[in-house]
Design an enzyme around this catalytic site. Structure first.
Site, PDB file in Angstrom:
ATOM      1  N   GLN A  90       0.852  -1.190   0.000  1.00 48.22           N
ATOM      2  CA  GLN A  90       0.000   0.000   0.000  1.00 48.22           C
ATOM      3  C   GLN A  90       0.894   1.248   0.000  1.00 48.22           C
ATOM      4  O   GLN A  90       0.393   2.359  -0.181  1.00 48.22           O
ATOM      5  CB  GLN A  90      -0.892   0.027   1.241  1.00 48.22           C
ATOM      6  CG  GLN A  90      -1.845  -1.149   1.349  1.00 48.22           C
ATOM      7  CD  GLN A  90      -2.543  -1.173   2.689  1.00 48.22           C
ATOM      8  OE1 GLN A  90      -3.665  -0.655   2.848  1.00 48.22           O
ATOM      9  NE2 GLN A  90      -1.887  -1.735   3.680  1.00 48.22           N
ATOM     10  N   ASP A  93       6.352   4.589  -1.175  1.00 50.53           N
ATOM     11  CA  ASP A  93       7.804   4.745  -1.213  1.00 50.53           C
ATOM     12  C   ASP A  93       8.397   3.581  -2.019  1.00 50.53           C
ATOM     13  O   ASP A  93       7.684   2.634  -2.357  1.00 50.53           O
ATOM     14  CB  ASP A  93       8.379   4.776   0.225  1.00 50.53           C
ATOM     15  CG  ASP A  93       8.143   3.473   0.984  1.00 50.53           C
ATOM     16  OD1 ASP A  93       7.492   3.496   2.044  1.00 50.53           O
ATOM     17  OD2 ASP A  93       8.591   2.414   0.496  1.00 50.53           O
ATOM     18  N   HIS A 108      -1.341   1.324  -4.461  1.00 48.24           N
ATOM     19  CA  HIS A 108      -1.740   2.734  -4.301  1.00 48.24           C
ATOM     20  C   HIS A 108      -0.844   3.671  -5.092  1.00 48.24           C
ATOM     21  O   HIS A 108      -0.814   4.874  -4.840  1.00 48.24           O
ATOM     22  CB  HIS A 108      -1.706   3.118  -2.806  1.00 48.24           C
ATOM     23  CG  HIS A 108      -2.789   2.456  -2.014  1.00 48.24           C
ATOM     24  ND1 HIS A 108      -2.803   2.438  -0.641  1.00 48.24           N
ATOM     25  CD2 HIS A 108      -3.899   1.783  -2.404  1.00 48.24           C
ATOM     26  CE1 HIS A 108      -3.882   1.785  -0.223  1.00 48.24           C
ATOM     27  NE2 HIS A 108      -4.552   1.371  -1.268  1.00 48.24           N
ATOM     28  N   CYS A 116      -0.336  11.422 -16.456  1.00 46.85           N
ATOM     29  CA  CYS A 116      -1.097  12.461 -17.168  1.00 46.85           C
ATOM     30  C   CYS A 116      -2.585  12.130 -17.056  1.00 46.85           C
ATOM     31  O   CYS A 116      -3.028  11.048 -17.462  1.00 46.85           O
ATOM     32  CB  CYS A 116      -0.706  12.500 -18.655  1.00 46.85           C
ATOM     33  SG  CYS A 116      -1.704  13.696 -19.591  1.00 46.85           S
ATOM     34  N   THR A 175       0.258  -2.703   8.787  1.00 47.56           N
ATOM     35  CA  THR A 175      -0.921  -2.008   8.266  1.00 47.56           C
ATOM     36  C   THR A 175      -2.047  -2.071   9.288  1.00 47.56           C
ATOM     37  O   THR A 175      -2.238  -3.066   9.971  1.00 47.56           O
ATOM     38  CB  THR A 175      -1.382  -2.599   6.909  1.00 47.56           C
ATOM     39  OG1 THR A 175      -2.515  -1.866   6.443  1.00 47.56           O
ATOM     40  CG2 THR A 175      -1.719  -4.083   7.010  1.00 47.56           C
TER      41      THR A 175
HETATM   42  N1  APR Z   1       6.645  -1.779  13.012  1.00 45.78           N
HETATM   43  C1  APR Z   1       5.501  -2.449  12.674  1.00 45.78           C
HETATM   44  N2  APR Z   1       4.290  -1.848  12.575  1.00 45.78           N
HETATM   45  C2  APR Z   1       4.243  -0.521  12.820  1.00 45.78           C
HETATM   46  C3  APR Z   1       5.382   0.241  13.178  1.00 45.78           C
HETATM   47  C4  APR Z   1       6.615  -0.451  13.270  1.00 45.78           C
HETATM   48  N3  APR Z   1       7.753   0.192  13.611  1.00 45.78           N
HETATM   49  N4  APR Z   1       4.988   1.526  13.387  1.00 45.78           N
HETATM   50  C5  APR Z   1       3.669   1.576  13.149  1.00 45.78           C
HETATM   51  N5  APR Z   1       3.209   0.343  12.831  1.00 45.78           N
HETATM   52  C6  APR Z   1       1.834  -0.065  12.496  1.00 45.78           C
HETATM   53  C7  APR Z   1       0.772   0.671  13.274  1.00 45.78           C
HETATM   54  O1  APR Z   1       0.491  -0.014  14.494  1.00 45.78           O
HETATM   55  C8  APR Z   1      -0.412   0.628  12.308  1.00 45.78           C
HETATM   56  O2  APR Z   1      -1.184  -0.552  12.517  1.00 45.78           O
HETATM   57  O3  APR Z   1       1.627   0.292  11.146  1.00 45.78           O
HETATM   58  C9  APR Z   1       0.247   0.570  10.942  1.00 45.78           C
HETATM   59  C10 APR Z   1       0.134   1.882  10.180  1.00 45.78           C
HETATM   60  O4  APR Z   1      -1.218   2.082   9.898  1.00 45.78           O
HETATM   61  P1  APR Z   1      -1.645   3.306   8.925  1.00 45.78           P
HETATM   62  O5  APR Z   1      -0.953   4.537   9.387  1.00 45.78           O
HETATM   63  O6  APR Z   1      -3.145   3.278   8.847  1.00 45.78           O
HETATM   64  O7  APR Z   1      -1.005   2.920   7.515  1.00 45.78           O
HETATM   65  P2  APR Z   1      -1.574   1.892   6.445  1.00 45.78           P
HETATM   66  O8  APR Z   1      -2.255   0.733   7.109  1.00 45.78           O
HETATM   67  O9  APR Z   1      -0.472   1.598   5.513  1.00 45.78           O
HETATM   68  O10 APR Z   1      -2.681   2.782   5.681  1.00 45.78           O
HETATM   69  C11 APR Z   1      -3.308   2.188   4.577  1.00 45.78           C
HETATM   70  O11 APR Z   1      -4.438   4.261   4.095  1.00 45.78           O
HETATM   71  O12 APR Z   1      -4.390   6.519   3.989  1.00 45.78           O
HETATM   72  C12 APR Z   1      -4.322   5.390   3.221  1.00 45.78           C
HETATM   73  O13 APR Z   1      -3.262   5.228   1.157  1.00 45.78           O
HETATM   74  C13 APR Z   1      -3.003   5.301   2.520  1.00 45.78           C
HETATM   75  O14 APR Z   1      -1.795   3.297   1.966  1.00 45.78           O
HETATM   76  C14 APR Z   1      -2.413   3.995   3.023  1.00 45.78           C
HETATM   77  C15 APR Z   1      -3.619   3.245   3.551  1.00 45.78           C
END
Ligand code: APR
Length: 232
Positions: A90, A93, A108, A116, A175
């Protein structure tokens, strides 16, 4: 070999220890900006300068970031696992690629790409994009970051569903399980009979869907899991 085909989904948590902020942790991106202003086509249309400024800053930060032990462990798994490894991210980077992963499905989009909006042409994004940039193919100034915003259809979904339907193991790493369709992948894998593992700093909102869990920083728990998987 316990699991012939392993499908992995990564989220912002796997890049957190490389210094790239997550979205929903304290102080995360969605605590700093309203999603409707910076991560929707409507927000981009309303204020392209604001959206380009945010993605330009994220693009520069991501370009300077280095992969961590979790990214390197997944590259090792892809290289050394005798079966098939599919990495779906997702994240926008390029840290999986920088760690040496050969094939990543960026559902994503990715910060390194430009798109474009008129002709669909894609090219490598400059460090800083601007609303007056013209498309190298059609010369129209309808250029944007190649990012899938809320309300848009994620990339590679047909391929991803097929991979989930033939997975022996599904692993979600870093995630929160807050955003669909990625949050539904674990149930799709389970329906296909796959074993499911959640590797996260803390339980996600989908934790009860997983057969197995391990909590801690990705740089600790992902290398441990990869070593176990490769020793089977
Ligand atoms: N190691 C492992 N897990 C971690 C760490 C770490 N050091 N730091 C944070 N986390 C976990 C958090 O506990 C959380 O469950 O990573 C998760 C991050 O969650 P989000 O910030 O919601 O990110 P993500 O799940 O990738 O979001 C999904 O939402 O906004 C959209 O497009 C965006 O791709 C993104 C999607």
């Amino acid at each position: 070999m316990a699991h012939e085909k392993i499908v992995i989904l990564t989220g912002a948590g796997i890049s957190a220890e490389s210094g790239l902020g997550t979205f929903r942790d304290e102080g995360g991106l969605w605590a700093q900006h309203r999603i409707e202003d910076v991560a929707t086509p409507e927000g981009f249309h309303r204020n392209p300068d604001l959206v380009h400024a945010l993605y330009n800053a994220r693009r520069v930060q991501a370009a300077e970031a280095t992969p961590n032990a979790a990214h390197h462990a997944l590259a090792e798994l892809e290289r050394d696992h005798p079966g098939e490894v599919v990495i779906v991210t997702q994240n926008v980077d390029s840290l999986h690629e920088k760690a040496g992963v050969q094939s990543v499905l960026h559902m994503h989009g990715h910060l390194a790409g430009a798109l474009c909006g008129s002709c669909g042409h894609r090219w490598e994004a400059p460090a800083n994009m601007h609303k007056t940039d013209s498309c190298p193919a059609c010369q129209r100034t309808s250029t944007r970051p190649d990012i899938v915003w809320f309300g848009e259809i994620p990339y590679f979904m047909d391929v991803i569903w097929d991979h989930l339907d033939s997975a022996d193991l599904f692993v979600a790493i870093g995630t929160s399980g807050e955003v669909y369709p990625a949050a539904a992948f674990v149930q799709e894998a389970q329906r296909a009979g796959a074993h499911t593992i959640e590797l996260n700093l803390e339980p996600s909102s989908r934790v009860s869907d997983f057969a197995e869990t391990s909590f801690g920083p990705a740089t600790e728990i992902v290398p441990l899991w990869v070593a176990q998987e490769l020793s089977r």
